[in-house]
Write an enzyme that holds these catalytic residues in place. Structure first.
Site, short mmCIF file in Angstrom:
data_model
loop_
_atom_site.label_atom_id
_atom_site.label_comp_id
_atom_site.label_asym_id
_atom_site.label_seq_id
_atom_site.Cartn_x
_atom_site.Cartn_y
_atom_site.Cartn_z
N ASN A 9 28.17 1.11 59.21
CA ASN A 9 28.14 0.86 57.76
C ASN A 9 29.44 1.42 57.19
O ASN A 9 29.60 2.63 57.08
CB ASN A 9 26.92 1.55 57.15
N LYS A 11 30.53 1.28 54.25
CA LYS A 11 30.43 1.69 52.84
C LYS A 11 31.63 1.14 52.05
O LYS A 11 32.11 0.06 52.37
CB LYS A 11 30.28 3.21 52.75
N HIS A 100 19.56 1.18 51.14
CA HIS A 100 20.29 2.37 51.58
C HIS A 100 20.11 3.47 50.53
O HIS A 100 20.02 3.18 49.34
CB HIS A 100 21.77 2.05 51.75
N GLU A 102 22.09 5.39 49.19
CA GLU A 102 23.09 5.36 48.12
C GLU A 102 22.74 4.30 47.08
O GLU A 102 23.01 4.47 45.89
CB GLU A 102 24.49 5.16 48.73
N GLU A 172 17.01 7.21 57.62
CA GLU A 172 18.20 7.94 57.23
C GLU A 172 17.83 9.08 56.29
O GLU A 172 17.73 8.87 55.06
CB GLU A 172 19.18 7.00 56.50
N GLY A 178 26.39 11.95 55.55
CA GLY A 178 27.69 12.43 55.12
C GLY A 178 27.82 13.94 55.06
O GLY A 178 28.77 14.46 54.47
N SER A 218 25.04 11.21 59.77
CA SER A 218 26.00 12.03 60.50
C SER A 218 25.99 11.80 62.01
O SER A 218 26.27 12.72 62.79
CB SER A 218 25.79 13.52 60.20
P1 13P Z 1 27.26 9.08 57.82
O1 13P Z 1 27.22 8.64 59.26
O2 13P Z 1 28.63 9.11 57.26
O3 13P Z 1 26.46 10.34 57.62
O4 13P Z 1 26.49 7.94 56.99
C1 13P Z 1 25.25 7.52 57.42
C2 13P Z 1 24.84 6.34 56.66
O5 13P Z 1 24.54 6.42 55.48
C3 13P Z 1 24.83 5.03 57.35
O6 13P Z 1 24.23 4.06 56.58
#
Ligand code: 13P
Length: 257
Positions: A9, A11, A100, A102, A172, A178, A218
């Site tokens: 992903n 982002k 997601h 976010e 997740e 992150g 992560s």
């Molecule tokens: P990170 O791997 O940067 O923690 O992000 C995970 C994520 O949100 C994947 O959709």
């Protein structure tokens, strides 16, 4: 046997020239083993919407799948700023990340909206990757299972038994995204097992055994093996570490058993 799914992903990162270079880098690392890898795993990248045409081009002839990070549930209409399933499919997008954290937390997406997107993706024969996960506070309060299973149930509302196995579930935990704080394989297994248990109750053993439940938060080239070699962890949804060709290629090659 369930095929693993290793998904990147991206982002809101990269411009076209960087995206093409990343795809070329990943292909350089994995194309020669693609046939072997494809036996037990699918590999997917989900770039920002505007990069999808460039990435689709760069992926031509590769077995790497193309995903979107979000989509609207209607096919077309007055929805400024949104993209629809037919638009994405026109560029070869087969998977879409839905719900997601976010999107839930920054853009206030509700379970009801997320559910509509899941249904729309299935209607268009796309694979929704339905994300669920508890926040730090919910985790600390011992409410992780409640939260995750609630999001799962509401996200899958109205999904027919025959379609449940098309959906991929991504666990997740918000506190792991992150932050560099990966859930331990043991922690993730408990939640993945409960998710599979809920699917079993809903539509039986065969479908519960077929549905893919992947982990995100992560994941990096060091943590991936211990996670995806667990029986109930069917792959990874990778953020930061999917933006570098060498680390993503290493994650794609994860030891899966
Ligand atoms: P990170 O791997 O940067 O923690 O992000 C995970 C994520 O949100 C994947 O959709």
């Amino acid at each position: 046997m369930r095929k693993k799914l290793i998904a990147g992903n991206w982002k809101m990162h990269l411009v076209p020239v960087e995206a093409r270079a990343l795809v070329e880098g990943i292909r350089h690392e994995i194309d020669r083993d693609a046939a072997t890898l494809a036996k037990d795993r699918d590999v997917l990248v989900a770039p920002p919407g505007i990069l999808i045409p460039a990435v689709a081009q760069a992926l031509a002839g590769s077995s790497i799948l193309l995903g979107a990070q979000n989509m609207h549930y209607e096919d077309k209409g007055a929805f400024t700023g949104e993209l629809s399933a037919p638009m994405l499919q026109a560029y070869g997008v087969t998977h879409v990340i839905v719900g997601h954290s976010e999107r839930r937390h920054i853009f206030h997406e509700t379970d009801e909206l997320i559910n509509r997107k899941v249904l729309a993706a299935l209607h268009h024969r796309m694979t929704p990757i339905l994300c669920v996960g508890e926040t730090q506070d919910e985790h600390d309060g011992g409410r992780a299972l409640d939260i995750v299973l609630g999001q799962l149930q509401r996200g899958l509302k109205g999904v027919g038994d025959d379609h449940v196995t098309t959906v991929a579930i991504a666990y997740e935990p918000v506190w792991a995204i992150g932050t560099g704080r990966t859930a331990t394989p043991e922690q993730a297994e408990v939640i993945h097992g409960a998710i599979r248990g809920a699917i079993l109750e809903r539509c039986g053993r065969e479908r519960a055994d077929a549905v893919r439940i992947i982990y995100g938060g992560s994941v990096n080239d060091e943590s991936v093996d211990s996670l995806v070699s667990r029986p109930d962890i069917d792959g990874a949804l990778v953020g930061g570490a999917s933006l570098k060709a060498d680390s993503f290629a290493r994650i794609v090659r994860a030891r899966t058993r």
